[in-house]
Design an enzyme around this catalytic site. Structure first.
Site, PDB file in Angstrom:
ATOM      1  N   SER A   1       0.828  -1.214   0.000  1.00 61.32           N
ATOM      2  CA  SER A   1       0.000   0.000   0.000  1.00 61.32           C
ATOM      3  C   SER A   1       0.861   1.262   0.000  1.00 61.32           C
ATOM      4  O   SER A   1       0.582   2.208  -0.744  1.00 61.32           O
ATOM      5  CB  SER A   1      -0.978   0.005   1.175  1.00 61.32           C
ATOM      6  OG  SER A   1      -0.323  -0.308   2.375  1.00 61.32           O
TER       7      SER A   1
ATOM      8  N   HIS B   1      -2.101  -8.879   2.093  1.00 66.11           N
ATOM      9  CA  HIS B   1      -1.732  -7.637   2.805  1.00 66.11           C
ATOM     10  C   HIS B   1      -2.843  -7.352   3.836  1.00 66.11           C
ATOM     11  O   HIS B   1      -3.139  -8.206   4.665  1.00 66.11           O
ATOM     12  CB  HIS B   1      -1.548  -6.541   1.747  1.00 66.11           C
ATOM     13  CG  HIS B   1      -0.908  -5.266   2.200  1.00 66.11           C
ATOM     14  ND1 HIS B   1      -0.245  -5.124   3.383  1.00 66.11           N
ATOM     15  CD2 HIS B   1      -0.850  -4.032   1.600  1.00 66.11           C
ATOM     16  CE1 HIS B   1       0.214  -3.876   3.502  1.00 66.11           C
ATOM     17  NE2 HIS B   1      -0.153  -3.189   2.438  1.00 66.11           N
TER      18      HIS B   1
ATOM     19  N   HIS C   1       5.741 -12.964   7.077  1.00 67.13           N
ATOM     20  CA  HIS C   1       5.952 -11.552   6.717  1.00 67.13           C
ATOM     21  C   HIS C   1       7.144 -11.440   5.784  1.00 67.13           C
ATOM     22  O   HIS C   1       8.087 -12.231   5.880  1.00 67.13           O
ATOM     23  CB  HIS C   1       6.199 -10.684   7.963  1.00 67.13           C
ATOM     24  CG  HIS C   1       5.937  -9.239   7.708  1.00 67.13           C
ATOM     25  ND1 HIS C   1       6.914  -8.384   7.254  1.00 67.13           N
ATOM     26  CD2 HIS C   1       4.802  -8.508   7.820  1.00 67.13           C
ATOM     27  CE1 HIS C   1       6.376  -7.182   7.105  1.00 67.13           C
ATOM     28  NE2 HIS C   1       5.098  -7.230   7.441  1.00 67.13           N
TER      29      HIS C   1
ATOM     30  N   ARG D   1       3.112  -5.490  16.938  1.00 64.60           N
ATOM     31  CA  ARG D   1       1.703  -5.074  16.890  1.00 64.60           C
ATOM     32  C   ARG D   1       0.814  -6.224  17.388  1.00 64.60           C
ATOM     33  O   ARG D   1      -0.166  -6.012  18.089  1.00 64.60           O
ATOM     34  CB  ARG D   1       1.320  -4.656  15.462  1.00 64.60           C
ATOM     35  CG  ARG D   1       2.145  -3.484  14.953  1.00 64.60           C
ATOM     36  CD  ARG D   1       1.936  -3.229  13.465  1.00 64.60           C
ATOM     37  NE  ARG D   1       2.361  -4.352  12.632  1.00 64.60           N
ATOM     38  CZ  ARG D   1       2.238  -4.396  11.311  1.00 64.60           C
ATOM     39  NH1 ARG D   1       1.707  -3.380  10.663  1.00 64.60           N
ATOM     40  NH2 ARG D   1       2.662  -5.458  10.637  1.00 64.60           N
TER      41      ARG D   1
ATOM     42  N   ASP E   1      -2.146  -9.042  11.735  1.00 63.83           N
ATOM     43  CA  ASP E   1      -3.500  -9.467  11.411  1.00 63.83           C
ATOM     44  C   ASP E   1      -3.950 -10.716  12.172  1.00 63.83           C
ATOM     45  O   ASP E   1      -5.111 -11.111  12.102  1.00 63.83           O
ATOM     46  CB  ASP E   1      -3.614  -9.703   9.895  1.00 63.83           C
ATOM     47  CG  ASP E   1      -3.331  -8.421   9.124  1.00 63.83           C
ATOM     48  OD1 ASP E   1      -3.836  -7.369   9.549  1.00 63.83           O
ATOM     49  OD2 ASP E   1      -2.598  -8.470   8.123  1.00 63.83           O
TER      50      ASP E   1
END
Ligand code: CMX
Length: 443
Positions: A253, A283, A329, A338, A384
């Site tokens: 992005s 993504h 990743h 995160r 995620d």
């Protein structure tokens, strides 16, 4: 006399402009000439030094690991994850999204008065134009929320300050200012837009008007209309919007928006382009896919499975040629901080919840399974893997909406990167592609 009056007027206009300028803009206006000079000097001193080689394998593999451009808003290290302007993410999980936006742009956290000023700036641009809602109403009722969100951003392109000022002949030296103006206006509207899309798409009733007294995340919670008696959902959304803010410059992005903006397409075009990339399942859409996967586990085992049951379930998925969403990743080689921050939030706020329990159980099982599978270079969870289970717990259960939340936050990173790219006069992106014949005959 007339000449004197004109120059007097010019000076007056200049002082009025500076006086009415936001703290954020003033700070950037002070920083930019120094950074410009610093980089000019860096190029003069080290311009011919090499920072990367590219192999044939990399050319066929998404340019993985090729260091070929600069992004100073944040960096991602393989063993530590996201570092925002030199600060490891886990050291700033307590700050507001507005604060992280200031940090991304300026390299420091805002003073209280600067934060109040930024919040005021956001509060004065909360409304989404009526034509956007009308357009969204005309879309098929089963449209993906990301399609609605990105379409709405693109539809607002006519509002762009950058485009207007460019048409009027704005000087290159102030491109960054117009990008920042667009960025603030757009960011301010995104919680309104996201919450409105949620209520429209999932038939939750009338839209709820924004409240200028609320902070950015609080306004989203207010407008989405879910009950939040404890205030914990508000805290989750502050954390959520903070954690997803940026992830250096090379992810799909950020790189897509960087490329589009380098053609001097305005931020509405560039953000929408970036978010179209975020909508891919490898993504940002992985958060939707991950919760779908977690719910499929819950349905299969009617609750929390044992570690062995879960292991078999993961193998079945891998053997059918599918990825385990939320794991792996391109850059990270450790559990994503995160993810760690979300798990900590869950441990502090959630008890006895099957969905969160499965996420925790997957963390025990998946890294070993992926290592044994032997393909993924990083067997650890990414952002995620956990986010969806928390949203689900607080009643936000329509998981195909989750990437919209990622988008609201990630726009901060895209805008910050764009402001600096224009401030530094980074030219149009144009790497050189080669042909297979060229590789065969030349290498
Ligand atoms: N499950 C199964 N296989 C995986 C895997 C996973 N979670 N992660 C990587 N692999 C596979 C790749 O598909 C690839 O297989 P092939 O050689 O058959 O093509 C192989 O392992 C090597 O991939 P890699 O170099 O480790 O990873 P990439 O840099 O190519 O891709 C990513 C990174 C994130 C796309 C990949 O790990 C993936 O598909 N993960 C699952 C989707 C996901 O969670 N995406 C979200 C990432 C964070 C974000 O952007 O939001």
């Amino acid at each position: 006399m007339i000449e004197w009056l004109n120059s007097y007027r010019y000076i007056l206009v200049y002082f009025i402009e500076v006086y009415s300028m936001s703290f954020l803009k003033k700070e950037l206006q002070n920083q930019i000439p120094n950074v410009q000079n610093e980089i000019k000097q860096l190029i003069a001193d080290k311009g011919d030094k090499k920072i990367s080689d590219v192999t044939v394998a990399q050319a066929y593999s998404g340019m993985r690991g090729v260091k070929a451009f600069v992004c100073d808003t944040s960096s991602v290290s393989a063993d530590k994850g996201l570092i925002v302007r030199g600060i490891p993410l886990l050291d700033i999980t307590h700050i507001l999204p507005e604060e992280v936006f200031f940090l991304l742009l300026t390299g420091r956290l805002p003073e209280e008065s600067e934060l109040v000023d930024l919040k005021k700036d956001f509060s004065s641009h909360l409304e989404v134009p009526a034509y956007v809602w009308n357009l969204l109403k005309e879309m098929p009722s089963d449209s993906h929320p990301m399609t609605m969100f990105n379409t709405a951003i693109l539809a607002m392109q006519g509002e762009s300050v950058f485009r207007k000022r460019y048409d009027e002949g704005m000087s290159k030296s102030v491109y960054w200012e117009a990008i920042l103006d667009d960025g603030i206006r757009l960011l301010a509207k995104l919680p309104t837009l996201g919450a409105g899309i949620y209520r429209m798409r999932f038939e939750k009733g009338q839209r709820i008007a924004p409240d200028p007294e609320q902070d950015w995340a609080g306004n989203f919670v207010h407008m989405i209309g879910l009950s939040d008696e404890t205030g914990d959902f508000h805290k989750l959304m502050q954390l959520y919007f903070m954690l997803h803010c940026d992830h250096e410059g090379g992810n799909v992005s950020a790189f897509a928006s960087h490329t589009v903006s380098s053609a001097l397409s305005d931020p509405y075009y560039a953000v929408s382009a970036g978010l179209n990339g975020l909508a891919g399942p490898l993504h940002g859409l992985a958060n939707q896919e991950c919760l779908k996967f977690v719910l499929s586990v819950r349905d299969e085992f009617k609750g929390l499975p044992s570690e062995d049951e879960l292991k078999d379930y993961c193998w079945k998925r891998l053997n059918s040629g599918r990825v385990i969403p939320g794991y792996g990743h391109a850059v990270l080689r450790c559990p994503d901080p995160r993810f760690t921050a979300f798990i900590k939030f869950g441990q502090d706020h959630i008890e006895n919840d099957d969905v969160f329990g499965i996420v925790d159980q997957l963390f025990k099982v998946v890294p070993d399974v992926l290592q044994e599978h032997g393909k993924a270079k990083n067997p650890w969870p990414n952002v995620d893997a956990a986010s969806g289970s928390l949203l689900y717990y607080y009643g936000l259960r329509e998981f195909n909406f989750y990437t919209v939340l990622f988008s609201i936050s990630r726009t901060m990173g895209m805008i910050s990167q764009m402001v600096w790219e224009r401030a530094l006069g980074i030219p149009i992106t144009r790497p050189k592609s080669i042909t297979t014949d060229w590789i065969k005959s030349t290498i």
